[in-house]
Design a protein around this motif. Structure first.
Motif, short mmCIF file in Angstrom:
data_model
loop_
_atom_site.label_atom_id
_atom_site.label_comp_id
_atom_site.label_asym_id
_atom_site.label_seq_id
_atom_site.Cartn_x
_atom_site.Cartn_y
_atom_site.Cartn_z
N GLY A 39 -12.89 25.85 31.98
CA GLY A 39 -12.74 25.43 33.31
C GLY A 39 -12.86 26.31 34.41
O GLY A 39 -13.69 26.31 35.47
N LEU A 40 -12.05 27.40 34.30
CA LEU A 40 -11.77 28.50 35.34
C LEU A 40 -13.06 29.38 35.07
O LEU A 40 -13.52 29.83 36.12
CB LEU A 40 -10.71 29.31 35.14
N LEU A 41 -13.49 29.76 34.03
CA LEU A 41 -14.61 30.32 33.96
C LEU A 41 -15.83 29.79 34.70
O LEU A 41 -16.50 30.47 35.35
CB LEU A 41 -15.09 30.82 32.45
N GLY A 44 -15.45 30.30 38.49
CA GLY A 44 -15.56 31.53 38.68
C GLY A 44 -17.30 32.04 38.66
O GLY A 44 -17.66 32.46 39.85
N PHE A 45 -17.70 31.44 37.75
CA PHE A 45 -19.36 31.68 37.61
C PHE A 45 -19.87 30.92 38.96
O PHE A 45 -20.94 31.55 39.61
CB PHE A 45 -19.93 30.96 36.33
N SER A 46 -19.73 29.49 39.16
CA SER A 46 -20.02 28.94 40.35
C SER A 46 -19.90 29.63 41.53
O SER A 46 -20.78 29.55 42.35
CB SER A 46 -19.69 27.50 40.35
N THR A 47 -18.94 30.00 41.82
CA THR A 47 -18.51 30.76 43.10
C THR A 47 -19.31 32.22 43.34
O THR A 47 -19.85 32.31 44.25
CB THR A 47 -16.97 31.10 43.05
N ALA A 48 -19.41 32.78 42.17
CA ALA A 48 -20.52 33.97 42.04
C ALA A 48 -21.86 33.74 42.39
O ALA A 48 -22.40 34.46 43.28
CB ALA A 48 -20.22 34.63 40.85
N VAL A 49 -22.21 32.69 41.79
CA VAL A 49 -23.59 32.47 42.13
C VAL A 49 -23.88 31.82 43.46
O VAL A 49 -24.82 32.21 44.20
CB VAL A 49 -24.07 31.00 41.19
N GLU A 50 -22.84 31.16 44.12
CA GLU A 50 -23.14 30.74 45.41
C GLU A 50 -22.68 31.87 46.51
O GLU A 50 -23.05 31.54 47.58
CB GLU A 50 -21.86 29.55 45.89
N GLY A 67 -16.04 36.18 28.79
CA GLY A 67 -14.83 35.28 28.80
C GLY A 67 -15.02 34.07 27.64
O GLY A 67 -14.13 33.72 26.94
N LEU A 68 -16.07 33.47 27.97
CA LEU A 68 -16.39 32.36 27.13
C LEU A 68 -16.57 33.14 25.78
O LEU A 68 -16.08 32.19 24.75
CB LEU A 68 -17.80 31.68 27.61
N CYS A 69 -17.22 34.00 25.32
CA CYS A 69 -17.28 34.66 23.99
C CYS A 69 -15.93 34.87 23.43
O CYS A 69 -15.74 34.78 22.40
CB CYS A 69 -18.09 35.82 24.07
N ALA A 70 -15.08 35.35 24.38
CA ALA A 70 -13.71 35.70 23.96
C ALA A 70 -12.76 34.58 23.56
O ALA A 70 -12.36 34.35 22.51
CB ALA A 70 -12.87 36.54 24.85
N ALA A 71 -13.03 33.42 24.43
CA ALA A 71 -12.31 32.00 24.29
C ALA A 71 -12.95 31.58 22.92
O ALA A 71 -11.90 31.24 22.14
CB ALA A 71 -12.38 31.15 25.47
N VAL A 72 -14.08 31.32 22.80
CA VAL A 72 -14.53 30.85 21.77
C VAL A 72 -14.13 31.65 20.30
O VAL A 72 -13.74 31.13 19.34
CB VAL A 72 -16.00 30.70 21.67
N GLY A 73 -14.30 32.88 20.51
CA GLY A 73 -13.93 33.96 19.36
C GLY A 73 -12.54 33.61 18.88
O GLY A 73 -12.22 33.65 17.81
N ALA A 133 -13.57 21.66 35.99
CA ALA A 133 -12.37 22.58 35.41
C ALA A 133 -11.09 21.54 35.10
O ALA A 133 -10.57 21.41 33.96
CB ALA A 133 -11.97 23.56 36.50
N VAL A 134 -10.88 20.50 36.21
CA VAL A 134 -9.64 19.64 35.99
C VAL A 134 -10.01 18.57 34.92
O VAL A 134 -9.07 18.31 34.30
CB VAL A 134 -9.42 18.88 37.37
N LEU A 135 -11.40 18.21 34.95
CA LEU A 135 -11.68 17.21 34.04
C LEU A 135 -11.53 17.82 32.54
O LEU A 135 -11.02 17.23 31.67
CB LEU A 135 -13.10 16.56 34.35
N LEU A 136 -12.10 19.08 32.43
CA LEU A 136 -11.80 19.74 31.09
C LEU A 136 -10.55 19.94 30.77
O LEU A 136 -9.83 19.79 29.80
CB LEU A 136 -12.69 21.11 30.98
#
Length: 160
Positions: A39-41, A44-50, A67-73, A133-136
């Motif tokens: 959720g936090l990732l 962060g991604f949405s903020t960066a794109v905007e 970050g996503l690869c690390a978390a999933v890993g 993020a909150v829902l997740l």
């Protein structure tokens, strides 16, 4: 032939089997921290794109992917270290729970972002991703408890 164990011993053996099933499931299900991390990732991604700044978008994308690869890993490596539940324990009920959760998150997040955008809210997608993020973070652990209960029920009933 073999003698039947006394009822008390049989009950203790069944309780031990259930406890082992629970241990296997607890180690194989997605941990609570994972949902908040994803959720936090996303936020962060949405903020960066905007920001509409190429450098910020590039850095945000890189942080998101790594970050996503690390978390999933971490989740995958953690689960591989332990015994795995049989795949049929998830069953259609567990798969349906996961699908409904994902669709539910999307059904709330996307309209929220679109409405905020239509209202010309600054960083509408970021606010929408904060909802995501909150829902997740809140819903992911609830989902895992339900999936765990479904899998335990199926294990008890023999995966029928």
């Amino acid at each position: 032939m073999h003698e039947q164990p006394p009822p008390r011993e049989a009950a203790e053996a069944l309780a031990e089997i259930r406890q082992r099933h629970e241990q296997v499931l607890d180690r194989s299900l997605t941990p609570n921290w994972f949902w908040w991390a994803v959720g936090l990732l996303v936020v962060g991604f949405s903020t960066a794109v905007e920001t509409e700044n190429g450098l910020v978008i590039g850095i945000g994308t890189t942080v998101f992917v790594l970050g996503l690869c690390a978390a999933v890993g971490v989740v995958v490596v953690r689960s591989l270290r332990h015994a795995q539940p049989r795949s049929e324990l998830l069953g259609s009920a567990g798969a349906r729970q996961i699908a409904v959760f994902v669709l539910g998150v999307l059904a709330v997040t996307l309209p929220a972002s679109l409405v905020l955008g239509a209202l010309d809210t600054p960083y509408a997608a970021t606010w929408g991703s904060l909802v995501c993020a909150v829902l997740l973070g809140v819903g992911g652990p609830i989902l895992m408890r339900r999936v765990r209960a479904t899998m335990l029920d199926r294990a008890t009933k023999g995966s029928r």
